[in-house]
Design a protein around this motif. Sequence first.
Motif, mmCIF file in Angstrom:
data_model
loop_
_atom_site.group_PDB
_atom_site.id
_atom_site.type_symbol
_atom_site.label_atom_id
_atom_site.label_comp_id
_atom_site.label_asym_id
_atom_site.label_seq_id
_atom_site.Cartn_x
_atom_site.Cartn_y
_atom_site.Cartn_z
ATOM 1 N N ALA A 62 0.550 -0.950 0.588
ATOM 2 C CA ALA A 62 -0.177 0.053 0.127
ATOM 3 C C ALA A 62 0.467 1.115 0.472
ATOM 4 O O ALA A 62 2.091 0.994 0.623
ATOM 5 C CB ALA A 62 -0.707 0.537 1.251
ATOM 6 N N VAL A 63 0.674 2.433 -0.882
ATOM 7 C CA VAL A 63 1.090 3.545 -0.468
ATOM 8 C C VAL A 63 0.687 4.635 0.452
ATOM 9 O O VAL A 63 -0.931 5.061 0.083
ATOM 10 C CB VAL A 63 0.985 4.223 -1.994
ATOM 11 C CG1 VAL A 63 1.768 5.597 -1.771
ATOM 12 C CG2 VAL A 63 1.642 3.089 -2.908
ATOM 13 N N PRO A 64 1.223 4.759 1.421
ATOM 14 C CA PRO A 64 0.401 6.047 2.041
ATOM 15 C C PRO A 64 0.412 7.287 1.546
ATOM 16 O O PRO A 64 1.242 7.572 0.860
ATOM 17 C CB PRO A 64 2.453 6.100 3.426
ATOM 18 C CG PRO A 64 2.540 4.721 3.179
ATOM 19 C CD PRO A 64 2.392 4.361 1.766
ATOM 20 N N THR A 65 -0.902 7.666 1.749
ATOM 21 C CA THR A 65 -1.151 8.776 1.308
ATOM 22 C C THR A 65 -2.189 9.373 2.564
ATOM 23 O O THR A 65 -3.036 9.361 2.994
ATOM 24 C CB THR A 65 -2.539 8.297 0.245
ATOM 25 O OG1 THR A 65 -1.947 7.393 -0.211
ATOM 26 C CG2 THR A 65 -3.003 9.579 -0.375
ATOM 27 N N PRO A 66 -2.153 10.122 2.158
ATOM 28 C CA PRO A 66 -2.286 11.733 3.575
ATOM 29 C C PRO A 66 -3.972 12.193 3.325
ATOM 30 O O PRO A 66 -3.985 11.493 2.122
ATOM 31 C CB PRO A 66 -2.214 12.881 3.278
ATOM 32 C CG PRO A 66 -0.417 12.982 2.353
ATOM 33 C CD PRO A 66 -0.513 11.493 1.201
ATOM 34 N N PRO A 188 2.136 9.333 5.863
ATOM 35 C CA PRO A 188 2.464 9.380 5.217
ATOM 36 C C PRO A 188 3.198 10.484 4.430
ATOM 37 O O PRO A 188 3.392 9.785 3.741
ATOM 38 C CB PRO A 188 0.387 9.700 4.983
ATOM 39 C CG PRO A 188 0.112 9.092 6.040
ATOM 40 C CD PRO A 188 0.779 9.216 6.909
ATOM 41 N N GLU A 189 2.927 11.724 5.150
ATOM 42 C CA GLU A 189 4.123 13.365 4.610
ATOM 43 C C GLU A 189 4.920 12.830 4.927
ATOM 44 O O GLU A 189 6.346 12.831 3.668
ATOM 45 C CB GLU A 189 2.964 14.090 5.348
ATOM 46 C CG GLU A 189 1.861 14.232 5.026
ATOM 47 C CD GLU A 189 1.387 16.122 5.710
ATOM 48 O OE1 GLU A 189 2.386 16.633 5.838
ATOM 49 O OE2 GLU A 189 0.261 16.000 5.158
ATOM 50 N N GLU A 190 5.808 12.030 5.591
ATOM 51 C CA GLU A 190 7.351 12.097 6.502
ATOM 52 C C GLU A 190 6.998 10.333 5.164
ATOM 53 O O GLU A 190 8.356 10.894 4.781
ATOM 54 C CB GLU A 190 7.351 11.260 7.545
ATOM 55 C CG GLU A 190 6.755 12.789 8.208
ATOM 56 C CD GLU A 190 7.559 12.187 10.250
ATOM 57 O OE1 GLU A 190 7.507 11.397 10.432
ATOM 58 O OE2 GLU A 190 6.948 12.957 10.895
ATOM 59 N N PRO A 200 -0.219 15.261 -1.790
ATOM 60 C CA PRO A 200 -0.868 16.188 -2.457
ATOM 61 C C PRO A 200 -1.329 17.433 -1.712
ATOM 62 O O PRO A 200 -1.441 16.932 -0.476
ATOM 63 C CB PRO A 200 -2.246 15.090 -2.388
ATOM 64 C CG PRO A 200 -1.931 13.741 -1.973
ATOM 65 C CD PRO A 200 -0.635 13.809 -1.716
ATOM 66 N N LEU A 201 -1.686 17.885 -2.099
ATOM 67 C CA LEU A 201 -2.298 19.666 -1.134
ATOM 68 C C LEU A 201 -3.744 19.635 -0.924
ATOM 69 O O LEU A 201 -4.384 18.912 -1.835
ATOM 70 C CB LEU A 201 -2.566 20.509 -2.652
ATOM 71 C CG LEU A 201 -1.252 20.873 -2.954
ATOM 72 C CD1 LEU A 201 -1.035 21.936 -4.103
ATOM 73 C CD2 LEU A 201 0.116 21.820 -2.436
#
Length: 325
Positions: A62-66, A188-190, A200-201
């Motif tokens: 899985a790709v950590p996403t904010p 996710p941001e880190e 993403p914004l």
Amino acid sequence: MTSRAALSIRLLLLGGLALLVSCSSTSPERGAASSGAKPSQPRPLKDGAPWWDVDVSKIPDAVPTPHYGPVKANPYTVLGKSYYPMNDGRRYKATGTASWYGTKFHGQATANGELYDLYGMSAAHKTLPLPSYVRVTNLDNQKSVILRVNDRGPFYSERIIDLSFAAAKKLGYAETGTARVSVEGIDPEEWLAQQGRKPPLAPTRPPLAEARPAAQPIEEYSPPPAQHAAPVLPVAVAAGPAVAAPDAGLYLQVGAFANPDAAELLKDKLSRISSTPVFVSPVVRDRQTFHRVRLGPIGSQDEARRLQDSVRLARLGQPTLVRPD
């Protein structure tokens, strides 16, 4: 028969043969293996591994996403016990036992409202916010995966996390059923920054005047019947070395399961219908651990027969008399 009629019959037979060949050239299992989708089969009555095969080494983590929207962290009650999820799981750390769930729940809605995919990289946790991301490491072989937490559980044992079948397979414990793991929350941001990627914004929203968190009611959450506790495979197991078995006497074995949660669930049910001690006795057969559910010690043959009748009437199995080991 006229020559025109005979020609028509031959054409019909050739057309039917061509249709039969075209229908048999691709099996549903092969098509599912190439796409990862579940073949068209009835939903299984018991949980377990899929009957179609996919190379899990090719399934990405899985790709950590904010997540900028609200998370699901409401308090909830299951089987009379209340749970209070955390609002932020980015610094979460824990060590314990992991299990997995498979075909019984494939395609069903998770607690987060998403559909469970046994070949997805996801997990179920009792108190992490939904959704969130974790790194799970098998402490026996140091293999690790990154998973999206989108479900609640496990509720029938002291296991700390339930993984999808694919995740358990990648960690090397799908065959044994459980593993000792470490679980670490991911920011996710880190994580994206470490990969050299920009998050993403966040969507812009008008400010709320004097926004106050409202008290959230405790939900009454009901997991699917036997969730995370259905046996992978009921197995007839011969007597073998037991772990911490009670003193010598007569014993009844009611079942043996590859999934330890199934054994614990049966143990709980048997404890409600009898005052005779119930215990789970693991045994290793062909490099796989099976968990035998036994009653005893029992004082006499007559008492054992009465107990057998009670278990059968409760529809909890067909107990057999076994020797202590």
